[in-house]
Design a protein around this motif. Sequence first.
Motif, PDB file in Angstrom:
ATOM      1  N   UNK A  94      10.970 -49.751  18.208  1.00  0.00           N
ATOM      2  CA  UNK A  94      10.555 -47.829  18.671  1.00  0.00           C
ATOM      3  C   UNK A  94      11.351 -47.005  18.507  1.00  0.00           C
ATOM      4  N   UNK A  95      10.728 -46.321  18.558  1.00  0.00           N
ATOM      5  CA  UNK A  95      11.090 -45.021  17.798  1.00  0.00           C
ATOM      6  C   UNK A  95      11.927 -44.315  17.876  1.00  0.00           C
ATOM      7  N   UNK A  96      12.973 -43.784  17.926  1.00  0.00           N
ATOM      8  CA  UNK A  96      14.235 -43.112  18.481  1.00  0.00           C
ATOM      9  C   UNK A  96      13.869 -41.506  19.147  1.00  0.00           C
ATOM     10  N   UNK A  97      14.240 -41.227  19.768  1.00  0.00           N
ATOM     11  CA  UNK A  97      14.021 -39.983  20.662  1.00  0.00           C
ATOM     12  C   UNK A  97      15.190 -39.253  20.965  1.00  0.00           C
ATOM     13  N   UNK A 101      19.458 -39.530  23.026  1.00  0.00           N
ATOM     14  CA  UNK A 101      20.929 -38.681  22.813  1.00  0.00           C
ATOM     15  C   UNK A 101      21.586 -38.819  23.826  1.00  0.00           C
ATOM     16  N   UNK A 102      21.469 -38.365  24.560  1.00  0.00           N
ATOM     17  CA  UNK A 102      22.129 -38.145  25.699  1.00  0.00           C
ATOM     18  C   UNK A 102      22.704 -39.404  26.171  1.00  0.00           C
ATOM     19  N   UNK A 103      22.115 -40.569  26.036  1.00  0.00           N
ATOM     20  CA  UNK A 103      23.193 -42.251  25.760  1.00  0.00           C
ATOM     21  C   UNK A 103      24.252 -42.192  24.987  1.00  0.00           C
ATOM     22  N   UNK A 104      23.925 -41.656  23.877  1.00  0.00           N
ATOM     23  CA  UNK A 104      25.058 -41.955  22.723  1.00  0.00           C
ATOM     24  C   UNK A 104      25.711 -40.931  23.239  1.00  0.00           C
TER      25      UNK A 104
END
Length: 288
Positions: A94-97, A101-104
């Motif tokens: 899966x390509x990071x979206x 970044x909200x999860x991070x």
Amino acid sequence: MDAWTIKSILSWTDTYFSQNGIDSPRLAAEILLAKVLKLRRLDLYLQHDRPLEKQELAEFKILIRRRIAREPVAYITGKKGFFKEQFKVAPGVLIPRPDTETLVETAIQVLSEAEHRGKKARVIELGVGSGAVIVSIANACPGHFYFGSDLSSIALATACANAKVFAQTKVALFKGDWLEAIQPHPLFDLILSNPPYIPSADIELLEPEVRDHEPRLALDGGVDGLDAVRMILAQAGDRLVPSGRLILEIGFDQKPIIKDIAKGFFWVTELDFIKDLAGHHRVAVFKK
């Protein structure tokens, strides 16, 4: 005609991509040409009058055809920018979206609170994919214990490669199906995941880049999109310390059904939702 220069080939490719419905045509042209010429995107404009050699033009045409076939730019270049790094990606991963970044950022906030209490937390990401999420969190919050799992061998190999290059804190990675492969003890302070959450019927409606190229395992969440969410919630209660948290990325319109699902799990004492930059509820935070 005169030789193709960086400026002229970018202009032509921008128009060609636009005519063929390619998203962000200028950006795609710049990224692909920079790859062929082994330059930074900025250098394309510093050297805009530079003519392309025959071999460079031939290589660029191959990349243009791949993009016209709707292959994602990230798979063509083999990398994707996420948080603070350019992570390796590959077909089957899966390509990071940017939304993720909200999860991070949410995980970093939770871990910062733990640091203020002088606690070293145990953190695990389920379904690590490229490893971009767990590595980004580990780098932002060193001093904790980090783990990650994925059912896909391709994803796990990619995550290991990224951890080797980018992780400044050790991240232990292993193959596993959500929490099934993990012993009941010791418990975790934080469990996080970006699980598949797209309803099965909606998969065929996705852009060809996603529908035809990205791994279905990482996208298809079942009839209502929340099969994996239910599975993780069912397993997480017994694997979290008291006051531990489970953080999940969710679809922008799934808040109401997530709230209903959470009512069926007695261990959930608090549930909060975090919005992404677009104002959508992107992350659900469950507290034990």
